[in-house]
Design a protein around this motif. Structure first.
Motif, PDB file in Angstrom:
ATOM      1  N   ALA A  11      50.456  41.218  47.484  1.00  0.00           N
ATOM      2  CA  ALA A  11      50.957  42.096  48.543  1.00  0.00           C
ATOM      3  C   ALA A  11      50.357  41.745  49.898  1.00  0.00           C
ATOM      4  CB  ALA A  11      50.657  43.551  48.198  1.00  0.00           C
ATOM      5  N   GLN A  12      49.202  41.053  49.891  1.00  0.00           N
ATOM      6  CA  GLN A  12      48.558  40.642  51.134  1.00  0.00           C
ATOM      7  C   GLN A  12      49.084  39.287  51.625  1.00  0.00           C
ATOM      8  OE1 GLN A  12      46.646  43.056  52.460  1.00  0.00           O
ATOM      9  NE2 GLN A  12      47.204  44.117  50.562  1.00  0.00           N
ATOM     10  N   GLY A  13      50.073  38.724  50.913  1.00  0.00           N
ATOM     11  CA  GLY A  13      50.691  37.484  51.354  1.00  0.00           C
ATOM     12  C   GLY A  13      50.250  36.243  50.608  1.00  0.00           C
ATOM     13  N   LEU A  14      49.411  36.382  49.571  1.00  0.00           N
ATOM     14  CA  LEU A  14      48.969  35.224  48.802  1.00  0.00           C
ATOM     15  C   LEU A  14      49.976  34.889  47.717  1.00  0.00           C
ATOM     16  CD1 LEU A  14      45.184  36.113  48.338  1.00  0.00           C
ATOM     17  CD2 LEU A  14      46.210  34.624  50.059  1.00  0.00           C
ATOM     18  N   THR A  15      49.985  33.634  47.287  1.00  0.00           N
ATOM     19  CA  THR A  15      50.875  33.237  46.199  1.00  0.00           C
ATOM     20  C   THR A  15      50.357  33.818  44.890  1.00  0.00           C
ATOM     21  OG1 THR A  15      49.653  31.205  45.678  1.00  0.00           O
ATOM     22  CG2 THR A  15      51.375  31.068  47.388  1.00  0.00           C
ATOM     23  N   GLU A  16      51.229  33.896  43.892  1.00  0.00           N
ATOM     24  CA  GLU A  16      50.838  34.444  42.594  1.00  0.00           C
ATOM     25  C   GLU A  16      49.720  33.624  41.965  1.00  0.00           C
ATOM     26  OE1 GLU A  16      52.820  35.527  38.237  1.00  0.00           O
ATOM     27  OE2 GLU A  16      54.096  34.975  39.943  1.00  0.00           O
ATOM     28  N   GLU A  17      49.796  32.294  42.083  1.00  0.00           N
ATOM     29  CA  GLU A  17      48.773  31.425  41.512  1.00  0.00           C
ATOM     30  C   GLU A  17      47.414  31.686  42.157  1.00  0.00           C
ATOM     31  OE1 GLU A  17      48.061  26.672  40.594  1.00  0.00           O
ATOM     32  OE2 GLU A  17      49.368  27.266  42.246  1.00  0.00           O
ATOM     33  N   THR A  18      47.405  31.776  43.492  1.00  0.00           N
ATOM     34  CA  THR A  18      46.164  32.042  44.207  1.00  0.00           C
ATOM     35  C   THR A  18      45.627  33.424  43.874  1.00  0.00           C
ATOM     36  OG1 THR A  18      46.875  30.630  46.039  1.00  0.00           O
ATOM     37  CG2 THR A  18      45.103  32.194  46.489  1.00  0.00           C
ATOM     38  N   ALA A  19      46.518  34.392  43.786  1.00  0.00           N
ATOM     39  CA  ALA A  19      46.109  35.765  43.485  1.00  0.00           C
ATOM     40  C   ALA A  19      45.462  35.865  42.108  1.00  0.00           C
ATOM     41  CB  ALA A  19      47.310  36.697  43.571  1.00  0.00           C
ATOM     42  N   ASP A  20      46.026  35.152  41.129  1.00  0.00           N
ATOM     43  CA  ASP A  20      45.469  35.178  39.772  1.00  0.00           C
ATOM     44  C   ASP A  20      44.054  34.597  39.749  1.00  0.00           C
ATOM     45  OD1 ASP A  20      47.695  36.358  38.718  1.00  0.00           O
ATOM     46  OD2 ASP A  20      48.606  34.489  38.000  1.00  0.00           O
ATOM     47  N   ILE A  21      43.862  33.507  40.499  1.00  0.00           N
ATOM     48  CA  ILE A  21      42.534  32.888  40.553  1.00  0.00           C
ATOM     49  C   ILE A  21      41.560  33.801  41.282  1.00  0.00           C
ATOM     50  CG2 ILE A  21      41.203  30.945  41.462  1.00  0.00           C
ATOM     51  CD1 ILE A  21      43.686  29.204  41.001  1.00  0.00           C
ATOM     52  N   MET A  22      42.009  34.435  42.347  1.00  0.00           N
ATOM     53  CA  MET A  22      41.162  35.384  43.080  1.00  0.00           C
ATOM     54  C   MET A  22      40.745  36.526  42.160  1.00  0.00           C
ATOM     55  SD  MET A  22      40.898  34.837  46.590  1.00  0.00           S
ATOM     56  CE  MET A  22      41.086  36.403  47.438  1.00  0.00           C
ATOM     57  N   ALA A  23      41.682  37.037  41.395  1.00  0.00           N
ATOM     58  CA  ALA A  23      41.398  38.171  40.513  1.00  0.00           C
ATOM     59  C   ALA A  23      40.413  37.796  39.418  1.00  0.00           C
ATOM     60  CB  ALA A  23      42.693  38.690  39.897  1.00  0.00           C
ATOM     61  N   ALA A  24      40.417  36.515  39.030  1.00  0.00           N
ATOM     62  CA  ALA A  24      39.513  36.067  37.960  1.00  0.00           C
ATOM     63  C   ALA A  24      38.069  35.933  38.424  1.00  0.00           C
ATOM     64  CB  ALA A  24      40.000  34.719  37.407  1.00  0.00           C
ATOM     65  N   SER A  25      37.816  36.112  39.713  1.00  0.00           N
ATOM     66  CA  SER A  25      36.450  35.970  40.225  1.00  0.00           C
ATOM     67  C   SER A  25      35.561  37.144  39.805  1.00  0.00           C
ATOM     68  CB  SER A  25      36.460  35.849  41.750  1.00  0.00           C
ATOM     69  OG  SER A  25      36.926  37.036  42.357  1.00  0.00           O
ATOM     70  N   TRP A  26      36.169  38.234  39.364  1.00  0.00           N
ATOM     71  CA  TRP A  26      35.411  39.384  38.879  1.00  0.00           C
ATOM     72  C   TRP A  26      35.496  39.458  37.360  1.00  0.00           C
ATOM     73  CZ3 TRP A  26      38.672  40.013  43.189  1.00  0.00           C
ATOM     74  CH2 TRP A  26      38.006  40.270  44.401  1.00  0.00           C
ATOM     75  N   ARG A  27      34.381  39.743  36.719  1.00  0.00           N
ATOM     76  CA  ARG A  27      34.372  39.936  35.270  1.00  0.00           C
ATOM     77  C   ARG A  27      35.069  41.251  34.931  1.00  0.00           C
ATOM     78  NH1 ARG A  27      29.595  36.989  34.033  1.00  0.00           N
ATOM     79  NH2 ARG A  27      29.840  35.033  35.181  1.00  0.00           N
ATOM     80  N   LYS A  28      35.477  41.371  33.690  1.00  0.00           N
ATOM     81  CA  LYS A  28      36.187  42.567  33.243  1.00  0.00           C
ATOM     82  C   LYS A  28      35.375  43.829  33.491  1.00  0.00           C
ATOM     83  CE  LYS A  28      38.242  44.730  29.159  1.00  0.00           C
ATOM     84  NZ  LYS A  28      38.500  44.615  27.698  1.00  0.00           N
ATOM     85  N   SER A  29      34.080  43.790  33.155  1.00  0.00           N
ATOM     86  CA  SER A  29      33.232  44.974  33.331  1.00  0.00           C
ATOM     87  C   SER A  29      33.110  45.351  34.803  1.00  0.00           C
ATOM     88  CB  SER A  29      31.846  44.725  32.728  1.00  0.00           C
ATOM     89  OG  SER A  29      31.226  43.606  33.337  1.00  0.00           O
ATOM     90  N   THR A  30      33.052  44.331  35.675  1.00  0.00           N
ATOM     91  CA  THR A  30      32.954  44.598  37.112  1.00  0.00           C
ATOM     92  C   THR A  30      34.239  45.239  37.624  1.00  0.00           C
ATOM     93  OG1 THR A  30      31.464  42.713  37.414  1.00  0.00           O
ATOM     94  CG2 THR A  30      32.572  43.567  39.380  1.00  0.00           C
ATOM     95  N   LYS A  31      35.365  44.727  37.155  1.00  0.00           N
ATOM     96  CA  LYS A  31      36.649  45.308  37.564  1.00  0.00           C
ATOM     97  C   LYS A  31      36.743  46.771  37.158  1.00  0.00           C
ATOM     98  CE  LYS A  31      39.307  40.997  37.285  1.00  0.00           C
ATOM     99  NZ  LYS A  31      40.385  40.273  36.569  1.00  0.00           N
ATOM    100  N   GLU A  32      36.321  47.060  35.934  1.00  0.00           N
ATOM    101  CA  GLU A  32      36.386  48.438  35.447  1.00  0.00           C
ATOM    102  C   GLU A  32      35.495  49.342  36.284  1.00  0.00           C
ATOM    103  OE1 GLU A  32      35.248  47.978  31.393  1.00  0.00           O
ATOM    104  OE2 GLU A  32      37.257  47.374  30.714  1.00  0.00           O
ATOM    105  N   GLN A  33      34.309  48.852  36.626  1.00  0.00           N
ATOM    106  CA  GLN A  33      33.388  49.641  37.449  1.00  0.00           C
ATOM    107  C   GLN A  33      33.939  49.831  38.854  1.00  0.00           C
ATOM    108  OE1 GLN A  33      29.576  47.812  38.415  1.00  0.00           O
ATOM    109  NE2 GLN A  33      28.538  49.777  38.166  1.00  0.00           N
ATOM    110  N   TYR A  34      34.456  48.774  39.439  1.00  0.00           N
ATOM    111  CA  TYR A  34      35.000  48.852  40.794  1.00  0.00           C
ATOM    112  C   TYR A  34      36.203  49.800  40.873  1.00  0.00           C
ATOM    113  CZ  TYR A  34      32.199  45.040  42.818  1.00  0.00           C
ATOM    114  OH  TYR A  34      31.174  44.281  43.313  1.00  0.00           O
ATOM    115  N   MET A  35      37.024  49.804  39.822  1.00  0.00           N
ATOM    116  CA  MET A  35      38.226  50.626  39.850  1.00  0.00           C
ATOM    117  C   MET A  35      37.901  52.108  39.963  1.00  0.00           C
ATOM    118  SD  MET A  35      41.004  49.055  40.124  1.00  0.00           S
ATOM    119  CE  MET A  35      41.948  50.560  39.917  1.00  0.00           C
ATOM    120  N   VAL A  36      36.753  52.523  39.462  1.00  0.00           N
ATOM    121  CA  VAL A  36      36.343  53.928  39.582  1.00  0.00           C
ATOM    122  C   VAL A  36      36.282  54.333  41.048  1.00  0.00           C
ATOM    123  CG1 VAL A  36      34.460  55.565  39.202  1.00  0.00           C
ATOM    124  CG2 VAL A  36      35.066  53.926  37.408  1.00  0.00           C
TER     125      VAL A  36
END
Length: 338
Positions: A11-36
């Motif tokens: 939604a910020q204008g990045l490609t899907e491939e780039t967005a997926d790699i960006m999202a992978a920079s956080w571990r699952k546990s970190t994502k869950e904590q951040y989402m709170v």
């Protein structure tokens, strides 16, 4: 954002491939904590008709102040800042949430007003638990439940590893000899980062007291579980049917079971406390600081001294330092000069 981290970056204008790699920079546990905290921020913005992806510094201060008034600690507020910094941009600013001088100054104030404190001001006596474990013997006669609990606790204590790391141990990475067991961990763990990937858990025999020898009990455990684990490659398997891989939560529960049976207050001390108890015991027995840091996976001595070293022998290996094997005076002097 609620539909996925990748979609937010797209939604910020990045490609899907780039967005997926960006999202992978956080571990699952970190994502869950951040989402709170991201969800809290989204509700805050929704109630005030604000855009949550782009905001002004004043709105962030209002959000942090609301958390502060509700008693949030420095650690909680700092985690919320990190969470928002990962997805929220400052409008009309050359700074990010992490670098803005006002926000940095604000958090220095929070630190001074509510300085972070360690979970424990003291730690349980390792000797008390070892006295209990000496009664759970011999290895070939105790129940699988007792054997599992003892192996899990001895391994946690003599390796000073996190529960997460114990859950990643696998049979195909076990290398056993007469006096040693080595288990390589290929999975990414908490301290994993570029240039520091993987860890090896090294367990040394403790012939001075076979009842506490982690090598002896690990070997017995592997042998005893060989007929019930089927395709399960994880070192720790559940002793109740169906016999599957033991989760982090299960391993933590096993550790707390041993603590409780030893007379330790498990309302106060959690499974993670084994790291503090083990490393503090090793330090009291004059095991070299550099080796303690290496075993525990810490880069800086300050981490150990500020958060893990607690008040409540000598040793030739980390495991022996934890279990209380004394060193001679010559070896003590050797350790001091290493």
């Amino acid at each position: 954002m609620l539909q996925g981290w990748s979609k937010h970056f797209i939604a910020q204008g990045l490609t899907e491939e780039t967005a997926d790699i960006m999202a992978a920079s956080w571990r699952k546990s970190t994502k869950e904590q951040y989402m709170v905290y991201i969800r809290k921020w989204q509700r805050f913005c929704h109630e005030r008709h604000l855009c949550w992806t782009h905001t002004k510094v004043g709105n962030l201060f209002a959000f942090f102040n609301s958390m502060y008034k509700n008693g949030a600690s420095y650690s909680t507020l700092n985690t919320s800042r990190s969470a928002l910094a990962s997805v929220v941009l400052l409008r009309d600013e050359k700074y990010t949430i992490s670098t803005h001088p006002w926000i940095c100054r604000y958090f220095r104030g929070i630190f001074n007003l509510r300085p972070p404190t360690p979970r424990y001001s003291f730690i349980w006596d390792v000797g008390k638990v070892l006295s209990y474990l000496r009664q759970v013997t011999p290895a070939h006669k105790i129940s699988l439940c007792q054997l599992t609990h003892k192996v899990c606790f001895l391994l946690a204590l003599t390796s000073a590893q996190r529960v997460q790391t114990l859950s990643y141990l696998t049979l195909n990475n076990v290398k056993a000899s007469k006096d040693c067991v080595e288990i390589a961990v290929a999975d990414l763990i908490k301290q994993s980062q570029p240039g520091n990937v993987g860890v090896k858990v090294t367990l040394k025999a403790f012939p001075e007291d076979k009842k506490l020898c982690v090598v002896h009990y690990v070997k017995e455990y592997i042998n005893r579980t060989s007929t019930l684990r089927k395709e399960v490659n994880a070192l720790f398997v559940t002793y109740k049917q169906p016999h599957g891989k033991a989760s982090k939560q299960t391993i933590a529960r096993w550790i707390k079971t041993v603590l409780r049976a030893s007379g330790i207050d498990t309302d106060l001390f959690k499974a993670h406390s084994t790291r503090s108890a083990a490393t503090s015991s090793a330090k009291r027995n004059h095991f070299p600081i550099a080796d303690i840091l290496k075993h525990a996976g810490w880069k800086n001595e300050s981490t150990f001294r500020n958060f893990y070293l607690k008040p409540a022998s000598q040793a030739t290996s980390f495991g022996q330092a934890v279990l209380g094997q004394p060193l001679g005076r010559d070896k003590i002097q050797s350790c001091k000069h290493r």
